[in-house]
Design an enzyme around this catalytic site. Structure first.
Site, PDB file in Angstrom:
ATOM      1  CD  GLU A 136      -0.724   0.707   3.633  1.00 30.82           C
ATOM      2  OE1 GLU A 136      -1.007   1.890   3.382  1.00 30.82           O
ATOM      3  OE2 GLU A 136      -0.854   0.186   4.744  1.00 30.82           O
TER       4      GLU A 136
ATOM      5  CG  ASP B 130     -12.768   6.686  13.427  1.00 33.51           C
ATOM      6  OD1 ASP B 130     -12.705   5.873  12.480  1.00 33.51           O
ATOM      7  OD2 ASP B 130     -11.948   7.613  13.574  1.00 33.51           O
TER       8      ASP B 130
ATOM      9  CE  LYS C 259      -1.982   2.017  11.159  1.00 36.33           C
ATOM     10  NZ  LYS C 259      -3.232   1.671  10.451  1.00 36.33           N
TER      11      LYS C 259
END
Ligand code: PSU
Ligand code: MN
Length: 324
Positions: free
Chosen positions: A26, A140, A161
């Site tokens: 990516e 979120d 993460k």
């Protein structure tokens, strides 16, 4: 609008045609995840690592409105330039970036989509996005999770993460039917930290066994993605208790500065880098390299099993027009 909006680099097209093993990479991690000049050094090194393993790297981005699979060095440099206004693209942003001829870095979600169109099955990243802490208030939740639920690409990562609510992230992956495979671990890897808290029931100890499971998943006709996780190299992993305090401070700062939406993750990563004297950055780079290496060896093992991607072009064609 030009009639060609997906360009596959010749080296990548050839490897796809020969079925010799391709790994997608990516570009958001280059443009928004790491500081300059470590970002460009890392981007180039990841490609070298994949080549050393005998596979071909395909870094993905949108360059002036064209989706590219396999980038030129000068394109990597443009993405790494902090002064360039590089968009951060997930699924929802792709058409906008193409129509406005933008320079855009692809997140896990957009990279999976483009990799799949190009016929690539394996993709290496650092850590996926997931359910943010306080998601019950902010809502979120990264588009990465939903992409994993619908696009058949295996993502090699160090889990999700550390800034996220990892327990909720795992729950959501489970609800969406995304297999989470541990490579040499029975715990969900926690990006900067060694995962030791959240068990994952599916562990593999070799690339060949992982490739075999990917093969069966595909043969069953299950059209979703797979998340493969391995821990960051132990010599670079950060202490979880120490990091937890730092994440708390970074979160509070983000709240105070009203940082939301796609700005939040890059903001938190930068804050954590500053507060750890860039130990988090060294760890991030080390885990990206380890994941690229593992992804390349899985791609090679998949090639031996002739794992096919049904949406792959039938012949080596380096340009594809998705929109006439
Ligand atoms: N892995 C890293 N660093 C990153 C990312 C992954 O080591 O910056 C990027 C990926 O592109 C991922 C994105 O899709 O972070 C998640 O962003 P968000 O939380 O806004 O969905
Ligand atoms: Mn988000």
């Amino acid at each position: 609008m030009s009639s060609t909006n997906l360009i596959i680099h010749e080296e990548v097209a050839e490897a796809l045609f020969q079925k010799s093993g391709v790994v997608a990479l990516e570009s958001t991690v280059i443009a928004h995840g790491l500081p300059y000049p470590l970002n460009i050094q890392c981007a180039l090194e990841l490609q070298d690592i994949i080549r050393e393993e005998g596979a071909v790297p395909a870094t993905i981005a949108v360059i002036d409105g064209t989706m590219k699979v396999g980038l030129l060095d000068e394109e990597l440099w443009r993405l790494a330039d902090l002064r360039a206004n590089v968009l951060k693209l997930s699924r929802r942003d792709l058409a906008y970036a193409i129509s406005s001829r933008a320079l855009g870095a692809t997140t896990v979600s957009a990279t999976m989509i483009i990799a799949n169109w190009a016929g690539i099955n394996i993709f290496a990243t650092g850590g996926i996005g997931g359910v943010h802490r306080n998601a019950e208030k902010s809502f979120d939740i990264s588009a990465d999770i939903l992409e994993l639920s619908r696009t058949p690409v295996a993502v090699v990562s160090s889990g999700a993460k550390s800034i996220l609510d990892l327990a909720k992230t795992l729950e959501m992956l489970e609800s969406h039917g995304v297999p989470v495979y541990g490579h040499k671990t029975s715990f969900f890897p926690e990006f900067y930290c060694q995962g030791l808290r959240l068990t994952i029931p599916m562990r593999f100890d070799s690339s060949e066994d992982l490739a075999h499971a990917l093969f069966i998943h595909r043969k069953l006709g299950l059209k979703n993605g797979i998340l493969i996780g391995q821990n960051a190299p132990s010599e670079h992993a950060l202490d979880a208790t120490w990091l937890e305090n730092i994440i708390g401070e970074a979160e509070a700062l983000a709240e105070k500065a009203q940082v939301h939406g796609k700005e939040l993750t890059p903001f938190l990563l930068k804050e954590i880098a500053n507060k750890t004297s860039f130990k988090s950055t060294s760890c991030n780079i080390a885990l990206l390299k380890a994941n690229a290496k593992l992804a390349a060896s899985i791609a090679k093992a998949c090639a031996l099993l002739s794992l096919e991607n049904s949406s792959a072009p039938q012949k080596a064609d380096s340009t594809t027009s998705l929109i006439a």
